[in-house]
Scaffold this motif. Structure first.
Motif, PDB file in Angstrom:
ATOM      1  N   CYS A  24       0.779  -1.228   0.058  1.00 30.59           N
ATOM      2  CA  CYS A  24      -0.002  -0.016   0.162  1.00 30.59           C
ATOM      3  C   CYS A  24       0.982   1.244   0.126  1.00 30.59           C
ATOM      4  O   CYS A  24       1.899   1.374   0.855  1.00 30.59           O
ATOM      5  N   ASP A  25       0.534   2.170  -0.940  1.00 28.95           N
ATOM      6  CA  ASP A  25       1.356   3.552  -1.023  1.00 28.95           C
ATOM      7  C   ASP A  25       0.605   4.338  -0.263  1.00 28.95           C
ATOM      8  O   ASP A  25      -0.585   4.948  -0.630  1.00 28.95           O
ATOM      9  N   LYS A  26       0.809   4.704   1.081  1.00 22.67           N
ATOM     10  CA  LYS A  26       0.009   5.383   1.756  1.00 22.67           C
ATOM     11  C   LYS A  26       0.896   6.339   2.893  1.00 22.67           C
ATOM     12  O   LYS A  26       1.875   5.948   3.230  1.00 22.67           O
ATOM     13  N   TYR A  27       0.511   7.399   2.932  1.00 17.33           N
ATOM     14  CA  TYR A  27       1.077   8.256   3.929  1.00 17.33           C
ATOM     15  C   TYR A  27       0.425   9.386   4.413  1.00 17.33           C
ATOM     16  O   TYR A  27      -0.724   9.871   3.765  1.00 17.33           O
ATOM     17  N   PRO A  28       0.603  10.161   5.574  1.00 17.25           N
ATOM     18  CA  PRO A  28      -0.271  11.119   6.207  1.00 17.25           C
ATOM     19  C   PRO A  28      -0.013  12.342   5.469  1.00 17.25           C
ATOM     20  O   PRO A  28       1.118  12.586   4.986  1.00 17.25           O
ATOM     21  N   ILE A  29      -1.147  13.470   5.349  1.00 19.81           N
ATOM     22  CA  ILE A  29      -0.809  14.470   4.778  1.00 19.81           C
ATOM     23  C   ILE A  29      -0.488  15.629   5.942  1.00 19.81           C
ATOM     24  O   ILE A  29      -1.012  15.498   7.130  1.00 19.81           O
ATOM     25  N   LEU A  30       0.573  16.199   5.532  1.00 19.72           N
ATOM     26  CA  LEU A  30       1.338  17.117   6.501  1.00 19.72           C
ATOM     27  C   LEU A  30       0.983  18.611   6.242  1.00 19.72           C
ATOM     28  O   LEU A  30       0.912  19.034   4.971  1.00 19.72           O
ATOM     29  N   ASP A  31       1.197  19.317   7.453  1.00 23.39           N
ATOM     30  CA  ASP A  31       0.949  20.936   6.995  1.00 23.39           C
ATOM     31  C   ASP A  31       2.080  21.591   6.755  1.00 23.39           C
ATOM     32  O   ASP A  31       3.230  20.841   6.660  1.00 23.39           O
ATOM     33  N   ASN A  32       2.508  22.769   6.806  1.00 28.45           N
ATOM     34  CA  ASN A  32       3.350  23.435   6.417  1.00 28.45           C
ATOM     35  C   ASN A  32       4.567  23.364   7.469  1.00 28.45           C
ATOM     36  O   ASN A  32       5.867  23.697   7.197  1.00 28.45           O
ATOM     37  N   ASP A  33       4.115  22.896   8.711  1.00 33.10           N
ATOM     38  CA  ASP A  33       5.082  22.550   9.729  1.00 33.10           C
ATOM     39  C   ASP A  33       5.364  21.270  10.111  1.00 33.10           C
ATOM     40  O   ASP A  33       5.997  20.701  11.008  1.00 33.10           O
ATOM     41  N   ASP A  34       5.235  20.356   8.906  1.00 40.54           N
ATOM     42  CA  ASP A  34       5.391  18.753   9.006  1.00 40.54           C
ATOM     43  C   ASP A  34       4.559  18.131  10.202  1.00 40.54           C
ATOM     44  O   ASP A  34       4.798  17.164  10.664  1.00 40.54           O
ATOM     45  N   ASN A  35       3.204  18.912  10.452  1.00 41.70           N
ATOM     46  CA  ASN A  35       2.242  18.103  11.645  1.00 41.70           C
ATOM     47  C   ASN A  35       1.340  17.433  10.555  1.00 41.70           C
ATOM     48  O   ASN A  35       0.750  17.944   9.620  1.00 41.70           O
ATOM     49  N   GLU A  36       0.922  16.395  11.131  1.00 42.75           N
ATOM     50  CA  GLU A  36      -0.348  15.522  10.410  1.00 42.75           C
ATOM     51  C   GLU A  36      -1.537  16.423  10.701  1.00 42.75           C
ATOM     52  O   GLU A  36      -1.526  16.997  11.558  1.00 42.75           O
ATOM     53  N   LEU A  37      -2.073  16.340   9.433  1.00 47.27           N
ATOM     54  CA  LEU A  37      -3.475  17.107   9.675  1.00 47.27           C
ATOM     55  C   LEU A  37      -4.405  16.123  10.187  1.00 47.27           C
ATOM     56  O   LEU A  37      -4.602  14.895   9.639  1.00 47.27           O
ATOM     57  N   ILE A  38      -5.273  16.598  11.402  1.00 42.42           N
ATOM     58  CA  ILE A  38      -5.910  15.855  12.124  1.00 42.42           C
ATOM     59  C   ILE A  38      -7.418  16.418  12.087  1.00 42.42           C
ATOM     60  O   ILE A  38      -7.840  17.535  12.133  1.00 42.42           O
ATOM     61  N   ARG A  39      -8.522  15.406  11.760  1.00 43.91           N
ATOM     62  CA  ARG A  39     -10.007  15.845  11.707  1.00 43.91           C
ATOM     63  C   ARG A  39     -10.166  15.880  13.241  1.00 43.91           C
ATOM     64  O   ARG A  39      -9.779  15.567  14.387  1.00 43.91           O
ATOM     65  N   ASN A  40     -11.517  16.177  13.370  1.00 48.52           N
ATOM     66  CA  ASN A  40     -12.240  16.602  14.508  1.00 48.52           C
ATOM     67  C   ASN A  40     -12.339  15.444  15.618  1.00 48.52           C
ATOM     68  O   ASN A  40     -12.485  15.402  16.596  1.00 48.52           O
ATOM     69  N   ASP A  41     -12.320  14.333  14.660  1.00 48.10           N
ATOM     70  CA  ASP A  41     -12.523  12.902  15.527  1.00 48.10           C
ATOM     71  C   ASP A  41     -11.240  12.480  16.025  1.00 48.10           C
ATOM     72  O   ASP A  41     -11.092  11.239  16.583  1.00 48.10           O
ATOM     73  N   GLY A  42     -10.192  13.023  15.734  1.00 46.28           N
ATOM     74  CA  GLY A  42      -8.784  12.471  15.990  1.00 46.28           C
ATOM     75  C   GLY A  42      -7.979  12.011  15.076  1.00 46.28           C
ATOM     76  O   GLY A  42      -6.957  11.429  15.251  1.00 46.28           O
ATOM     77  N   SER A  43      -8.737  11.437  13.721  1.00 48.04           N
ATOM     78  CA  SER A  43      -8.025  10.574  13.028  1.00 48.04           C
ATOM     79  C   SER A  43      -7.312  11.438  11.777  1.00 48.04           C
ATOM     80  O   SER A  43      -7.498  12.719  11.854  1.00 48.04           O
ATOM     81  N   SER A  44      -6.214  10.684  11.234  1.00 49.62           N
ATOM     82  CA  SER A  44      -5.391  11.537  10.642  1.00 49.62           C
ATOM     83  C   SER A  44      -5.766  11.689   8.957  1.00 49.62           C
ATOM     84  O   SER A  44      -6.538  10.665   8.472  1.00 49.62           O
ATOM     85  N   ILE A  45      -5.736  12.702   8.438  1.00 54.24           N
ATOM     86  CA  ILE A  45      -5.964  12.805   6.995  1.00 54.24           C
ATOM     87  C   ILE A  45      -4.808  12.097   6.041  1.00 54.24           C
ATOM     88  O   ILE A  45      -3.664  12.541   6.118  1.00 54.24           O
TER      89      ILE A  45
END
Length: 243
Positions: A15-36
């Motif tokens: 699986c080619d899978k990775y978290p989306i990171l913001d400009n500060d290299d932090n994972e983007l997190i939804r309101n439910d706590g899951s990662s985008i």
């Protein structure tokens, strides 16, 4: 968690899978706590005989949950179809020889962002734009589509199944079909064998080959029981080659 049926697969899916990171290299997190997260190709080695050596690429809408460690209902349904076929006594597929020849299932998605709920998928897109910029999302979507197009052209590609269905009301039709049309445009002159799934409702009633909007049917919400050959003609028309 939905698990892969171990008797249906050989080894561990890739699986080619990775978290989306913001400009500060932090994972983007939804309101439910899951990662985008992004998913490119999911590759599953099917538990088939040594005679099975072919590749099939199935193009669906967007990932739900499946990766190397866990599956989801739609992926398990597609795997079961290519391993066991349709479970109706006396039914013989016109394309059983092709189905039997398939060893490797490769799943791509028009929209490469994980979300089991299409009604709120656009919220993820807006979060990516807000945190990473519009250009980042545009590049991500374009890279995904171009990888699909190049893979479908590759000599190792034996069969292609179109299976993306229609997008829900919670997502811009214009963006979705802009991406769909790029894939269809690449297939107008393709010499690969193209198919859509032949489906029945859960009540086992035959369904039309394409949806009312002339999309290929998505595996979710129906039973898969065969393949239907198609071709892609100008004006992005998917034309079944049999009734």
């Amino acid at each position: 968690m939905v698990r892969y049926k171990r008797h249906h697969i050989a080894g561990r899916p890739e699986c080619d899978k990775y978290p989306i990171l913001d400009n500060d290299d932090n994972e983007l997190i939804r309101n439910d706590g899951s990662s985008i997260e992004f998913r490119g190709m999911l590759r599953v080695d099917l538990n088939k005989s040594e005679d099975a050596r072919k590749n099939v690429h199935v193009i669906m809408m967007n990932p739900s949950a499946a990766d190397s460690d866990e599956s989801d209902g739609t992926i398990n349904k597609v795997i079961k179809f290519f391993v066991e076929g349709y479970d109706e006594e006396g039914y013989e597929s016109s394309y059983q020889e092709i189905i039997d020849s398939i060893k490797y299932l490769n799943v791509f998605n028009i929209l490469p962002i994980y979300n089991p709920n299409n009604d709120v998928l656009f919220d993820d897109f807006n979060t990516i734009i807000s945190e990473c910029g519009k250009g980042y999302l545009e590049a991500l979507l374009e890279e995904n589509i171009q990888r699909i197009i190049e893979t479908l052209k590759d000599d190792s590609t034996d069969y292609i199944v179109l299976a993306w269905g229609g997008i829900s009301d919670g997502f811009p039709f214009t963006l979705y079909y802009h991406l769909v049309c790029k894939v269809l445009d690449s297939l107008i002159t393709s010499e690969k064998e193209l198919f859509v799934f032949k489906t029945k409702s859960f009540a086992r009633e035959d369904q039309d080959t394409l949806t009312l909007q002339f999309n290929p049917r998505h595996p979710r919400g129906c039973n898969l029981y065969d393949l239907v050959p198609v071709e892609v003609q100008s004006l992005y028309r998917i034309i079944p080659l049999e009734p």
